[in-house]
Design an enzyme around this catalytic site. Sequence first.
Site, PDB file in Angstrom:
ATOM      1  N   HIS A 171     -41.411 -20.841 193.389  1.00 24.91           N
ATOM      2  CA  HIS A 171     -40.823 -20.873 194.726  1.00 24.91           C
ATOM      3  C   HIS A 171     -41.960 -20.878 195.743  1.00 24.91           C
ATOM      4  CE1 HIS A 171     -38.593 -19.370 198.255  1.00 24.91           C
ATOM      5  NE2 HIS A 171     -37.476 -19.697 197.633  1.00 24.91           N
TER       6      HIS A 171
ATOM      7  N   ASP B 282     -41.860 -12.764 190.021  1.00 28.12           N
ATOM      8  CA  ASP B 282     -40.838 -12.984 191.041  1.00 28.12           C
ATOM      9  C   ASP B 282     -39.481 -12.909 190.350  1.00 28.12           C
ATOM     10  OD1 ASP B 282     -38.926 -14.081 192.716  1.00 28.12           O
ATOM     11  OD2 ASP B 282     -40.144 -15.778 193.355  1.00 28.12           O
TER      12      ASP B 282
ATOM     13  N   GLN C 220     -34.285 -14.219 191.046  1.00 26.24           N
ATOM     14  CA  GLN C 220     -33.144 -14.827 190.363  1.00 26.24           C
ATOM     15  C   GLN C 220     -32.831 -14.135 189.039  1.00 26.24           C
ATOM     16  OE1 GLN C 220     -31.319 -17.038 191.826  1.00 26.24           O
ATOM     17  NE2 GLN C 220     -32.671 -17.508 193.542  1.00 26.24           N
TER      18      GLN C 220
ATOM     19  N   LYS D 297     -29.462 -11.204 197.118  1.00 23.38           N
ATOM     20  CA  LYS D 297     -29.093 -12.025 195.965  1.00 23.38           C
ATOM     21  C   LYS D 297     -28.424 -11.198 194.871  1.00 23.38           C
ATOM     22  CE  LYS D 297     -33.020 -15.152 196.750  1.00 23.38           C
ATOM     23  NZ  LYS D 297     -32.324 -16.339 197.234  1.00 23.38           N
TER      24      LYS D 297
ATOM     25  N   CYS E 263     -36.919 -24.893 198.157  1.00 22.99           N
ATOM     26  CA  CYS E 263     -38.232 -24.247 198.308  1.00 22.99           C
ATOM     27  C   CYS E 263     -39.095 -24.464 197.071  1.00 22.99           C
ATOM     28  CB  CYS E 263     -38.100 -22.756 198.614  1.00 22.99           C
ATOM     29  SG  CYS E 263     -37.417 -22.421 200.252  1.00 22.99           S
TER      30      CYS E 263
END
Length: 414
Positions: free
Chosen positions: A129, A206, A209, A232, A372
């Site tokens: 991302h 990261d 998600q 999220k 992104c």
Amino acid sequence: MSQQDLEALDVGAIREEFPILERTFDGEQLVYLDNAATTHTPDPVVDAMSEYYREYNSNVHRGIHHLSQEASIAYEEAHDRVAEFINADGREEVVFTKNTTESENLLAYSWGLNELGPGDRVVLTEMEHHASLVTWQQIGQRTGADVEYIRIDDTGRLDMDHARELIDDDAAIVSAVHVSNTLGTVNPVSELTDLAHDHGALSFIDGAQAVPNRPVDVKEIGADFYAFSGHKMAGPTGIGVLYGKRELLEDLDPYLYGGGMIRKVTFEESTWGDLPWKFEPGTPPIAEAVGLHEAVDWLEDIGMDRIQAHEEEIARYAYEQLEAEGDVEIYGPEPGPERGGLVSFNLEGVHAHDLASIMNDHTVAVRAGDHCTQPLHDKLGVPASARASFYVYNTREEVDALIAALDDARQLFA
């Protein structure tokens, strides 16, 4: 967890906690398939935040009065709850930020600018991302460190042979996305972390998600730093998390300064407060922390294993239905353990933005663009893609609505 337990998920009852899902446009009920961007917020989370504003709205760590004490306790307990959720060793390892992007920048500025230099290597992946890619790119330009990218193969998975080439003794940090927000690929983050540590490098994952839809144990992964966002995972916007191993956070200097993060200030110098407060200057996201605490409770009441199973089942169904269309190109691995709950695709002869607009005419909300991940789309050879992403409240019938809308797009662009 047995199959019987997994089937016990009552999606209908879950949907009742999200009034927004009942909205209609031109008589058609909303089909929300943009959860990788932002999930919706259930009533218990909204109620918890409303209670804060109605009952004990006050600043934290600054007052002796009752309201400030109540707010301070709630804010600190939110750190404790998040630490428990990801299996961190206490609130000292949980820093609240605005989002995953700010978490990445915190590490990049506090550690990267001070520790990196010419000859050092920052290892990313081609599916990163922009929150990671742009940040480390800019830090590399300022420090002279090289930024290299682990290739993806034709299936959308990481080329781990290439990873082993890049992660050598020159590597200073490996920053990788846990689950790709474009390809849906679930990366072998524990293996990447082990490779980093074998060569004396740090690892940053990261998890924007991943944390919302699967069990995440930061100790099991072994990452030095791990980040994710509240919005999220059925929580509010405006709050993110940076997990860091305590001994590493202790050694880092903050990159934002002000009140609330100091121990002693004179006209000549300042010293910093304890973890995690030294990284949280100014008035923090108090209501959002209360909401995040409630979101974690809400998710765990359902069960992260069940959420993962449901989301992956809906994504598998979507993948199979799209694949059967014949004129749809899908990106990323086939359904299975290495794919999460989203599907990015393109319809032949129709730009992704046009497709999303037509979907919106049918009240089907999908994402369109580069998500992104512009360099990844360049590698895929497409300017953009449409993305359907799923969560605990989505159903097969909503996927069917997505498929039905494709016919309208074909007719318009025939």
